[in-house]
Design a protein around this motif. Structure first.
Motif, PDB file in Angstrom:
ATOM      1  N   THR A 114      54.039  25.394  39.832  1.00  0.00           N
ATOM      2  CA  THR A 114      53.897  25.810  41.278  1.00  0.00           C
ATOM      3  C   THR A 114      52.657  24.845  41.599  1.00  0.00           C
ATOM      4  N   ALA A 115      52.216  23.739  40.777  1.00  0.00           N
ATOM      5  CA  ALA A 115      51.240  23.081  41.237  1.00  0.00           C
ATOM      6  C   ALA A 115      51.155  22.617  42.477  1.00  0.00           C
ATOM      7  N   ALA A 116      52.304  21.794  42.923  1.00  0.00           N
ATOM      8  CA  ALA A 116      52.043  20.986  44.003  1.00  0.00           C
ATOM      9  C   ALA A 116      52.395  22.031  45.291  1.00  0.00           C
ATOM     10  N   MET A 117      53.094  22.920  45.179  1.00  0.00           N
ATOM     11  CA  MET A 117      53.275  23.891  46.281  1.00  0.00           C
ATOM     12  C   MET A 117      51.731  24.684  46.674  1.00  0.00           C
ATOM     13  N   VAL A 118      51.374  25.200  45.643  1.00  0.00           N
ATOM     14  CA  VAL A 118      49.907  25.688  45.664  1.00  0.00           C
ATOM     15  C   VAL A 118      48.771  24.691  46.051  1.00  0.00           C
ATOM     16  N   ALA A 119      48.487  23.516  45.755  1.00  0.00           N
ATOM     17  CA  ALA A 119      47.888  22.615  46.379  1.00  0.00           C
ATOM     18  C   ALA A 119      48.045  22.384  47.916  1.00  0.00           C
ATOM     19  N   ALA A 120      49.113  22.322  48.055  1.00  0.00           N
ATOM     20  CA  ALA A 120      49.609  21.839  49.611  1.00  0.00           C
ATOM     21  C   ALA A 120      49.200  23.093  50.423  1.00  0.00           C
ATOM     22  N   GLY A 121      49.249  24.385  49.870  1.00  0.00           N
ATOM     23  CA  GLY A 121      48.945  25.637  50.712  1.00  0.00           C
ATOM     24  C   GLY A 121      47.385  25.640  50.908  1.00  0.00           C
ATOM     25  N   TRP A 122      46.658  25.271  49.744  1.00  0.00           N
ATOM     26  CA  TRP A 122      44.968  25.265  49.511  1.00  0.00           C
ATOM     27  C   TRP A 122      44.522  24.219  50.601  1.00  0.00           C
ATOM     28  N   THR A 123      45.341  22.932  50.664  1.00  0.00           N
ATOM     29  CA  THR A 123      44.811  21.927  51.481  1.00  0.00           C
ATOM     30  C   THR A 123      44.879  22.376  52.907  1.00  0.00           C
ATOM     31  N   CYS A 163      61.346  22.090  42.885  1.00  0.00           N
ATOM     32  CA  CYS A 163      61.780  22.029  44.192  1.00  0.00           C
ATOM     33  C   CYS A 163      62.216  23.406  44.440  1.00  0.00           C
ATOM     34  N   SER A 164      62.728  24.177  43.312  1.00  0.00           N
ATOM     35  CA  SER A 164      63.313  25.353  43.564  1.00  0.00           C
ATOM     36  C   SER A 164      62.145  26.674  43.639  1.00  0.00           C
ATOM     37  N   ARG A 165      60.842  26.591  43.329  1.00  0.00           N
ATOM     38  CA  ARG A 165      59.851  27.276  43.450  1.00  0.00           C
ATOM     39  C   ARG A 165      59.091  27.781  44.934  1.00  0.00           C
ATOM     40  N   ALA A 166      58.715  28.813  44.778  1.00  0.00           N
ATOM     41  CA  ALA A 166      58.001  29.172  46.350  1.00  0.00           C
ATOM     42  C   ALA A 166      58.839  29.106  47.401  1.00  0.00           C
ATOM     43  N   GLY A 167      60.078  29.324  47.466  1.00  0.00           N
ATOM     44  CA  GLY A 167      60.752  29.000  48.692  1.00  0.00           C
ATOM     45  C   GLY A 167      61.402  27.785  49.158  1.00  0.00           C
ATOM     46  N   THR A 168      60.839  26.713  48.345  1.00  0.00           N
ATOM     47  CA  THR A 168      61.234  25.303  48.733  1.00  0.00           C
ATOM     48  C   THR A 168      62.576  25.175  47.823  1.00  0.00           C
ATOM     49  N   ARG A 169      63.682  24.897  48.569  1.00  0.00           N
ATOM     50  CA  ARG A 169      64.938  24.518  47.775  1.00  0.00           C
ATOM     51  C   ARG A 169      65.097  23.009  47.545  1.00  0.00           C
ATOM     52  N   ARG A 170      65.798  22.566  46.462  1.00  0.00           N
ATOM     53  CA  ARG A 170      65.898  21.228  46.083  1.00  0.00           C
ATOM     54  C   ARG A 170      66.451  20.499  47.194  1.00  0.00           C
ATOM     55  N   GLY A 171      67.524  21.290  47.898  1.00  0.00           N
ATOM     56  CA  GLY A 171      68.165  20.702  49.001  1.00  0.00           C
ATOM     57  C   GLY A 171      67.166  20.243  50.258  1.00  0.00           C
ATOM     58  N   ASP A 172      65.906  20.891  50.389  1.00  0.00           N
ATOM     59  CA  ASP A 172      65.091  20.564  51.344  1.00  0.00           C
ATOM     60  C   ASP A 172      64.615  19.215  51.103  1.00  0.00           C
ATOM     61  N   LEU A 173      64.383  18.853  50.065  1.00  0.00           N
ATOM     62  CA  LEU A 173      63.890  17.669  49.664  1.00  0.00           C
ATOM     63  C   LEU A 173      64.705  16.475  49.117  1.00  0.00           C
TER      64      LEU A 173
END
Length: 314
Positions: A114-123, A163-173
């Motif tokens: 979840t690192a990238a997702m968490v880091a983006a949120g905190w940014t 990409c499948s974590r925390a609501g971000t689907r592979r298809g989004d990226l």
């Protein structure tokens, strides 16, 4: 001064770390991280906090939702605060400096992916935090997707983020080519991009690079832009070109089936010598099979050297 999120190790556990310097006293920042009214300006949940070691901290993520509770792990007045939040641990350290205060925030992760997702949120949250001690009004930004471009940048920088974590689907990226809506992929998965000058065709090429090759291409592009500010760009023969002028190119890269190949037009003059070649007397090649294998220090050194050499006219 801000810094970007860093992926670090804390006693064998994955974590995201931020450091920011502020021209405000320690007491001002302490209030911003402990006062529920001030937390409501930037923290992603409503908070009720019992400021003592072993105390309870309550998070209300959504109106009407069941609150979650954490435990205060450490609380040193004005200096440091840490607590649990579900499977993560959050820690704030405030160190006085001659100019004000150094703010250090570390989120120890329960799940590495979840690192990238968490880091983006905190940014995004910390950008709101910046305005608080300055007395600036809350941001009027209401875009619930504000974290997404930050996430994509962090993910390309090799901060883990499935990409499948925390609501971000592979298809989004997925690249447009993978979805079948973008440029045609040629042999080896190399995108077919019309010839053109400038950044736009290069961006189109990188966006169209399929799967893991996209991450490699994006990171190579970032390294080159960092090492050669003002670099010139073009796409010719379905590959991006980088040069010191519009008719003087020093490197390119392209997709093959099992790797992305980085090519230096004067590669025989580089130190250390890129390992592959020559198809052309002066060219040398470096194959990258996984983003994790990219030796950034070596590539940076090659790029700096290559930009100083006479370019290839084409």
């Amino acid at each position: 001064m801000k810094n970007r999120a860093r992926f670090v190790d804390v006693e064998g556990r994955p974590a995201i770390r931020f450091e920011r310097e502020y021209p405000y006293p320690q007491e001002r920042l302490w209030s911003a991280v402990t006062d529920p009214a001030e937390l409501s300006r930037w923290f992603p949940a409503a908070v009720d906090i019992e400021l003592r070691e072993g105390g309870t901290i309550t998070f209300a993520d959504e109106p009407g939702a069941e609150p979650t509770k954490g435990t205060i792990l450490a609380c040193e007045s004005r200096g440091s605060l840490s607590y649990t939040w579900e499977g993560d641990e959050l820690g704030f350290t405030l160190n006085p400096t001659p100019q004000g205060c150094l703010f250090v925030f570390v989120n120890v992760l329960g799940d590495r992916e979840t690192a990238a997702m968490v880091a983006a949120g905190w940014t995004v949250c910390l950008d709101e935090f910046d305005a608080l001690p300055a007395g600036e009004p809350p941001s009027q930004e209401t875009d619930s997707e504000a974290w997404r471009p930050v996430y994509e940048l962090l993910h390309r920088r090799r901060i883990p983020g499935g990409c499948s974590r925390a609501g971000t689907r592979r298809g989004d990226l997925m690249s447009e080519s993978e979805k079948g809506t973008g440029p045609k992929l040629l042999s080896g998965g190399n995108p077919q991009i019309p010839k053109g000058m400038g950044r736009e065709p290069v961006e189109a090429y990188i966006v169209a690079m399929p799967e893991w090759k996209h991450d490699i291409g994006r990171r190579l592009d970032e390294l080159i832009l960092e090492e050669v500010p003002g670099v010139h760009n073009a796409v010719k023969w379905n590959q991006p070109l980088y040069g010191t002028a519009d008719d003087s190119w020093f490197l390119t890269f392209r997709c093959f089936t099992n790797y992305v190949q980085l090519s230096f037009f004067r590669g025989s003059s580089l130190d250390p010598l890129p390992e592959k070649g020559p198809k052309h007397p002066e060219m040398r090649y470096h194959d990258i099979r996984r983003l994790e294998d990219l030796d950034e220090d070596k590539v940076r050194k090659w790029v700096r050297q290559a930009a100083e050499l006479p370019g290839e006219k084409m």
